[in-house]
Structure formats: C-alpha cells, structure tokens
Design a protein around this motif. Structure first.
Motif, PDB file in Angstrom:
ATOM      1  N   VAL A 356      37.398  21.367  35.057  1.00  0.00           N
ATOM      2  CA  VAL A 356      37.301  22.559  34.205  1.00  0.00           C
ATOM      3  C   VAL A 356      38.559  23.416  34.303  1.00  0.00           C
ATOM      4  CG1 VAL A 356      34.789  22.655  34.301  1.00  0.00           C
ATOM      5  CG2 VAL A 356      36.142  23.832  36.058  1.00  0.00           C
ATOM      6  N   GLY A 357      39.465  23.024  35.164  1.00  0.00           N
ATOM      7  CA  GLY A 357      40.685  23.804  35.308  1.00  0.00           C
ATOM      8  C   GLY A 357      41.659  23.145  36.263  1.00  0.00           C
ATOM      9  N   VAL A 358      42.763  23.824  36.508  1.00  0.00           N
ATOM     10  CA  VAL A 358      43.798  23.290  37.377  1.00  0.00           C
ATOM     11  C   VAL A 358      44.609  24.450  37.944  1.00  0.00           C
ATOM     12  CG1 VAL A 358      45.454  23.013  35.489  1.00  0.00           C
ATOM     13  CG2 VAL A 358      45.687  21.597  37.533  1.00  0.00           C
ATOM     14  N   VAL A 359      45.085  24.290  39.179  1.00  0.00           N
ATOM     15  CA  VAL A 359      45.962  25.273  39.804  1.00  0.00           C
ATOM     16  C   VAL A 359      47.212  24.544  40.278  1.00  0.00           C
ATOM     17  CG1 VAL A 359      46.258  26.990  41.626  1.00  0.00           C
ATOM     18  CG2 VAL A 359      43.998  26.648  40.592  1.00  0.00           C
ATOM     19  N   SER A 360      48.363  24.996  39.814  1.00  0.00           N
ATOM     20  CA  SER A 360      49.624  24.359  40.170  1.00  0.00           C
ATOM     21  C   SER A 360      50.422  25.230  41.129  1.00  0.00           C
ATOM     22  CB  SER A 360      50.457  24.103  38.911  1.00  0.00           C
ATOM     23  OG  SER A 360      50.879  25.340  38.339  1.00  0.00           O
ATOM     24  N   PHE A 361      51.519  24.679  41.648  1.00  0.00           N
ATOM     25  CA  PHE A 361      52.427  25.466  42.470  1.00  0.00           C
ATOM     26  C   PHE A 361      52.855  26.727  41.725  1.00  0.00           C
ATOM     27  CE2 PHE A 361      53.913  21.447  44.799  1.00  0.00           C
ATOM     28  CZ  PHE A 361      53.177  21.754  45.925  1.00  0.00           C
ATOM     29  N   ALA A 362      53.250  26.539  40.452  1.00  0.00           N
ATOM     30  CA  ALA A 362      53.733  27.671  39.650  1.00  0.00           C
ATOM     31  C   ALA A 362      52.646  28.729  39.475  1.00  0.00           C
ATOM     32  CB  ALA A 362      54.224  27.178  38.292  1.00  0.00           C
ATOM     33  N   ASP A 363      51.382  28.290  39.361  1.00  0.00           N
ATOM     34  CA  ASP A 363      50.269  29.244  39.214  1.00  0.00           C
ATOM     35  C   ASP A 363      50.140  30.121  40.456  1.00  0.00           C
ATOM     36  OD1 ASP A 363      49.511  28.338  36.665  1.00  0.00           O
ATOM     37  OD2 ASP A 363      48.281  26.747  37.528  1.00  0.00           O
ATOM     38  N   ILE A 364      50.303  29.521  41.635  1.00  0.00           N
ATOM     39  CA  ILE A 364      50.212  30.282  42.887  1.00  0.00           C
ATOM     40  C   ILE A 364      51.332  31.314  42.950  1.00  0.00           C
ATOM     41  CG2 ILE A 364      50.402  30.155  45.397  1.00  0.00           C
ATOM     42  CD1 ILE A 364      47.758  29.120  44.403  1.00  0.00           C
ATOM     43  N   ILE A 365      52.535  30.897  42.586  1.00  0.00           N
ATOM     44  CA  ILE A 365      53.688  31.803  42.633  1.00  0.00           C
ATOM     45  C   ILE A 365      53.502  32.959  41.648  1.00  0.00           C
ATOM     46  CG2 ILE A 365      56.180  31.993  42.263  1.00  0.00           C
ATOM     47  CD1 ILE A 365      56.362  29.014  43.099  1.00  0.00           C
ATOM     48  N   LYS A 366      53.086  32.646  40.427  1.00  0.00           N
ATOM     49  CA  LYS A 366      52.861  33.689  39.435  1.00  0.00           C
ATOM     50  C   LYS A 366      51.747  34.641  39.869  1.00  0.00           C
ATOM     51  CE  LYS A 366      54.316  30.862  35.474  1.00  0.00           C
ATOM     52  NZ  LYS A 366      53.850  30.153  34.257  1.00  0.00           N
ATOM     53  N   PHE A 367      50.746  34.092  40.545  1.00  0.00           N
ATOM     54  CA  PHE A 367      49.596  34.862  41.018  1.00  0.00           C
ATOM     55  C   PHE A 367      50.030  36.014  41.929  1.00  0.00           C
ATOM     56  CE2 PHE A 367      46.510  35.023  44.695  1.00  0.00           C
ATOM     57  CZ  PHE A 367      45.569  35.832  44.078  1.00  0.00           C
ATOM     58  N   PHE A 368      50.846  35.676  42.950  1.00  0.00           N
ATOM     59  CA  PHE A 368      51.203  36.769  43.877  1.00  0.00           C
ATOM     60  C   PHE A 368      52.329  37.646  43.354  1.00  0.00           C
ATOM     61  CE2 PHE A 368      53.648  33.154  45.874  1.00  0.00           C
ATOM     62  CZ  PHE A 368      54.924  33.670  45.778  1.00  0.00           C
ATOM     63  N   ILE A 369      53.158  37.123  42.445  1.00  0.00           N
ATOM     64  CA  ILE A 369      54.198  37.965  41.855  1.00  0.00           C
ATOM     65  C   ILE A 369      53.579  39.022  40.935  1.00  0.00           C
ATOM     66  CG2 ILE A 369      56.117  38.016  40.195  1.00  0.00           C
ATOM     67  CD1 ILE A 369      57.131  35.427  41.357  1.00  0.00           C
ATOM     68  N   GLU A 370      52.598  38.565  40.120  1.00  0.00           N
ATOM     69  CA  GLU A 370      52.006  39.460  39.119  1.00  0.00           C
ATOM     70  C   GLU A 370      50.917  40.369  39.687  1.00  0.00           C
ATOM     71  OE1 GLU A 370      50.662  36.864  36.059  1.00  0.00           O
ATOM     72  OE2 GLU A 370      52.687  36.273  35.430  1.00  0.00           O
ATOM     73  N   LYS A 371      50.191  39.887  40.721  1.00  0.00           N
ATOM     74  CA  LYS A 371      49.037  40.655  41.187  1.00  0.00           C
ATOM     75  C   LYS A 371      49.166  41.141  42.629  1.00  0.00           C
ATOM     76  CE  LYS A 371      45.873  38.409  37.974  1.00  0.00           C
ATOM     77  NZ  LYS A 371      44.555  37.788  37.755  1.00  0.00           N
ATOM     78  N   GLY A 372      50.211  40.733  43.322  1.00  0.00           N
ATOM     79  CA  GLY A 372      50.361  41.136  44.708  1.00  0.00           C
ATOM     80  C   GLY A 372      50.672  42.593  44.897  1.00  0.00           C
ATOM     81  N   GLY A 373      51.209  43.239  43.862  1.00  0.00           N
ATOM     82  CA  GLY A 373      51.556  44.625  43.988  1.00  0.00           C
ATOM     83  C   GLY A 373      50.513  45.571  43.446  1.00  0.00           C
TER      84      GLY A 373
END
Length: 374
Positions: A356-373
C-alpha cells in the motif's frame, strides 16, 4: 501529530559534518573486512583518507560496471586524465537499458525465445539449436557488440562512460567540513544517490570520498539515541502511502527490468495473482543482471531469473532479505531496516500482505528536513 522522530533525526544531522560520515563508513568497512579476525583495532577517531574508486573516462561502460561490482559499489566519479577534470558520476543503472536491448538483439538474431517460467540451460551446458549452429554465448557477444556498451571509442555509435557520466554532474563540490545538512539536501533530490566529497588543497578539486544515501542512513541510525524513533509512521507524519511500482510474479525478467529502467528505480515489488507481496528486486539484482550480460535467458519469469543469477553471481556475504514492514511499523523499524539491508526502499503492506506504500532513503531525508523543525 508528533514530530519527535523527525526532530531527533534532524538534531543528529545538524550535529555532524560530512567528514563524520566518511570516518564512520571507513570504520564500518574495516569491521566488515576483519570480521573473521579475533582482534581488531578500529577505535581510532582519526582514520586514513578513504580510497575512492575512480573510473577512467577511456573505459567502456561494461568495464566500468565490472569495476564497480568488484568493489561492491553502485557508482563512482569519472575522470578525464587528459583534461584533468571530473566529468560526472557513472551509475551502473545507466547501462541496464543496454543489457535489455542486448537481450532483444539476441532474440532478433536467432536466439531461442522462451516462455516465462520455461527452464533455460546454462551457457556452458549445451549449445542452443540454431540453423547456423551459433552458440548462445556467440550470439550474446555479438548482441553486446551491436549495442556497443563494450566498444572502445571512437567506434561509431559506441556508448561511452563520459556520455553517461555527463548526465550526472559532480556539483556542487562539498568538502569534509561541509555540514551534513547540506549533504542531506542534495541527497533528498530525485536521482541524487551519492555526493562526492572533494579536497582542493592542491589547487584542483580531487575526490576523496563518496557519501551515499545508504551510508548516510546507516550513520544516522547509529547515532540516534535508543527509543528516540519508537513512534509509528502514521503518528510521526512519515508519509508512505503512494503508488507502488510492482510487477506480477509470472512476468518475464526483461519486462521487470524494463519497468525498473523506465522508472529509474533499483527496486520494485513482485506480487502474486492475489496482489500479495512475495518478493522484490534490489540494486544487487541490477548488478547481477549486468554482470550476467544476458547469458541467462531474460524471458524466464522474474523470480526464476533472480534465483538463477543470484546463485551464479553470489558473493560470500550477499543476502537477499524481503524488505517490507506493516502499516503500524515505527520510524525506528523502517530506518534500521534500510540501514541494515542497504536497500533503497522499504515496501509497506497491509494485513493481507498487499503493498500500500513505500518508504525510500529520500523519503526519510525529506521527512526530517521538512518536519524536524516543527
């Protein structure tokens, strides 16, 4: 929504630089090389400068790919000694389409076209039955010659390493002192799988290391405090529901690799007739397909083909674990699975094992860049 996990990941990144990742990767490789030795010393915080695989621009794509596989890497910088410049990054995925074309050429030239699932004799076992008695090996060699991925320039129509590398320029130039966040921002971009680290103390940019997406995630996973990522993906805001590129288990290997090539992916999901996930391809399978160079019939069904080439190209430490998680998986589970397997993506399945979905390396990186702050 809790962004504790994203904030933790971002804090790790903001606390380190590119040199830290390079030293971590060196220590990790030293451990792997000395795994069978009882006593090793890899505790030094200062490691020797990493040796970088550099591809000579005069190599053919097939020679370059062979060098990468022998060194167990997927990409490397291409250097022109005459101009003393780096042309760009060569990625072995770039010649996957050439291998597919060689297979088509093989069939067009008289090679036997098998139905998916039909058994295929290995190259050294028997000659295939052709009117002109050419062997499969002869036809494959000629097909590769026609595609010109192993022809030295300036042969007319030859596909060159320089041409392929120029599509992946080595910019911007980062150093060991560059912030890890700057590295992450580059790796978050589509098709940016690795970042070259350079040194210009000699007056010219010299590549002294490579930071890949997999190396970066392995570093971050190692530095996160225990329990800091124990938040479910949905609660952390890690988006995973998206279209999954998949193929049926009875589809041919050539169809599967064409799908990989058209989407510029290294991994796709393999599903059965009920739509359940039963396997997946990986970057290692692209490696095996290129090294096999079409000798194993690509009209076999994808799972039979993968079993055949994985066995024939098997390295001592190669493993092929299934790479999936369920929807209630934590961020820690996903990050650690990516770090341990080196796969570029983890498939997310429901209770019926349907992707039903997928998580890639790029998704993890975007996740903390966009939502970590947040």
């Amino acid at each position: 929504m809790s962004n504790k996990s994203a904030a933790t990941l971002l804090k790790v990144v903001e606390s380190h630089d590119a040199g830290d990742v390079m030293n971590f990767s060196l220590r990790k490789k030293a451990l792997e090389r000395n795994r069978s030795v009882s006593r090793i010393s890899v505790n030094s915080s200062k490691m020797d400068e990493p040796s970088v695989i550099v591809i000579d621009s005069k190599m053919t794509p097939l020679e370059a790919s062979t060098l990468l596989w022998e060194c167990n890497v997927m990409g490397a910088p291409v250097y022109n000694a005459e101009t003393e410049t780096y042309i760009g990054m060569f990625d072995a995925r770039d010649i996957l389409s050439c291998v597919i074309a060689a297979h088509r050429e093989f069939v067009a030239m008289g090679g036997h076209h098998h139905d998916p699932g039909e058994d295929t004799h290995m190259v050294n076992d028997v000659d295939i039955h052709l009117d002109d008695h050419k062997t499969r090996r002869d036809l494959i060699a000629k097909a590769l010659q026609h595609i010109k991925i192993n022809s030295k320039p300036p042969a007319p129509g030859a596909v060159t390493v320089s041409y392929l590398a120029a599509r992946n320029p080595m910019t911007p130039f980062l150093t060991k002192d560059s912030s890890l966040l700057d590295v992450c921002k580059i790796l978050a971009c589509r098709q940016k799988h690795r970042v070259p680290i350079t040194d210009s103390s000699s007056g010219k940019n010299a590549c002294i290391g490579i930071i890949s997406q997999s190396g970066l995630v392995a570093f971050i996973a190692n530095k996160c405090p225990p329990g800091s990522l124990d938040v479910k993906m949905v609660d952390a805001g890690l988006e995973y529901k998206k279209e999954v590129v998949k193929i049926a288990d009875d589809a041919s290997a050539s169809d599967a690799f064409e799908l990989l090539d058209s989407h510029r992916l290294s991994g796709i999901a393999v599903v059965n007739e009920d739509g359940k996930l039963i396997g997946n391809t990986s970057a290692r399978d692209i490696k095996n397909a290129v090294m096999d160079a079409g000798r194993t019939n690509m009209d076999m069904d994808i799972l039979s083909y993968l079993a055949r080439v994985r066995q024939s190209q098997l390295m001592q430490n190669d493993k092929y674990p299934s790479c999936h998680v369920h929807e209630d998986a934590t961020v820690a589970h996903v990050v650690n699975l990516l770090a341990k397997t080196g796969y570029h993506r983890v498939f997310v399945v429901d209770d019926d094992m349907k992707p039903v979905g997928v998580v890639s390396f790029a998704d993890i990186i975007k996740f903390f860049i966009e939502k970590g702050g947040d």
